[in-house]
Design an enzyme around this catalytic site. Structure first.
Site, PDB file in Angstrom:
ATOM      1  N   ARG A  58      12.630  30.172  39.407  1.00 21.59           N
ATOM      2  CA  ARG A  58      14.281  30.090  39.569  1.00 21.59           C
ATOM      3  C   ARG A  58      14.781  29.881  40.811  1.00 21.59           C
ATOM      4  NH1 ARG A  58      12.624  33.689  35.331  1.00 21.59           N
ATOM      5  NH2 ARG A  58      12.475  35.379  36.562  1.00 21.59           N
ATOM      6  N   GLU A 110       3.602  45.600  40.399  1.00 12.80           N
ATOM      7  CA  GLU A 110       3.470  47.219  40.223  1.00 12.80           C
ATOM      8  C   GLU A 110       1.749  47.327  39.341  1.00 12.80           C
ATOM      9  OE1 GLU A 110       6.039  50.189  37.330  1.00 12.80           O
ATOM     10  OE2 GLU A 110       6.613  47.902  37.391  1.00 12.80           O
TER      11      GLU A 110
END
Length: 179
Positions: free
Chosen positions: A65, A102
């Site tokens: 993006r 993560e």
């Protein structure tokens, strides 16, 4: 009611998707911003007005993006555009930077001839969460000798600490809206 403040227009157009990609997470979807021509123009204008008098040589956009906003911004500022891609997507010689997610690792890469040492670069992505992708992209640019002028995003999620992590690494950070 017509919204005249461009930042409020962008903020109010971002779609919130609860519990995606997992329960407890609210996804900030910029797709409606891109689909609405007035809102998309407002977003780009915010960035253009911010950087039109700043000495910048290139805009680097982070896959994927960041490519959308970064390439339009580069066009509007009459600058070149450099893609920072996910690993394995660029066909020429590349530098690779690994970073932690993560739950694991990921990598971004850039062509070795993407810029010349000393060039001033804006680094653009759609969102700053933990900052890992932007930090890795910034390190790649710096390894090629770039001066990263600012890390730029549409959305910042300050509670996740990404903008602070970028600032701790010496990067200036600008975002249109925060959640």
């Amino acid at each position: 009611m017509t919204i005249t403040d461009p930042r409020k227009r962008v903020l109010n157009t971002i779609r919130n998707i609860p519990d995606w990609p997992e329960p407890g997470v609210t996804f900030r979807d910029i797709t409606p911003v891109l689909q609405d021509p007035v809102c998309f123009r407002s977003l780009i204008d915010i960035f253009v007005y911010r950087y039109m008098r700043t000495r910048v040589d290139l805009v680097a956009g982070v896959d994927a993006r960041g490519f959308i906003v970064g390439s339009v911004l580069a066009y509007e500022l009459n600058l070149g555009f450099v893609p920072v891609r996910k690993k394995g997507k660029l066909p020429f010689d590349t530098l690779i930077e690994d970073y932690e997610l993560e739950y694991g690792m990921s990598s971004v890469e850039i062509h070795t001839d993407a810029l010349r040492p000393g060039q001033r670069v804006l680094l653009v992505d759609d969102l700053i969460a933990t900052g890992g992708t932007m930090l890795a992209a910034s390190r790649l640019l710096q390894r090629l000798g770039a001066n990263v002028v600012e890390a730029v995003a549409i959305v910042d999620l300050p509670d996740l600490g990404g903008s602070k992590a970028l600032e701790k690494e010496g990067l200036n950070v600008f975002s249109v809206c925060q959640f």
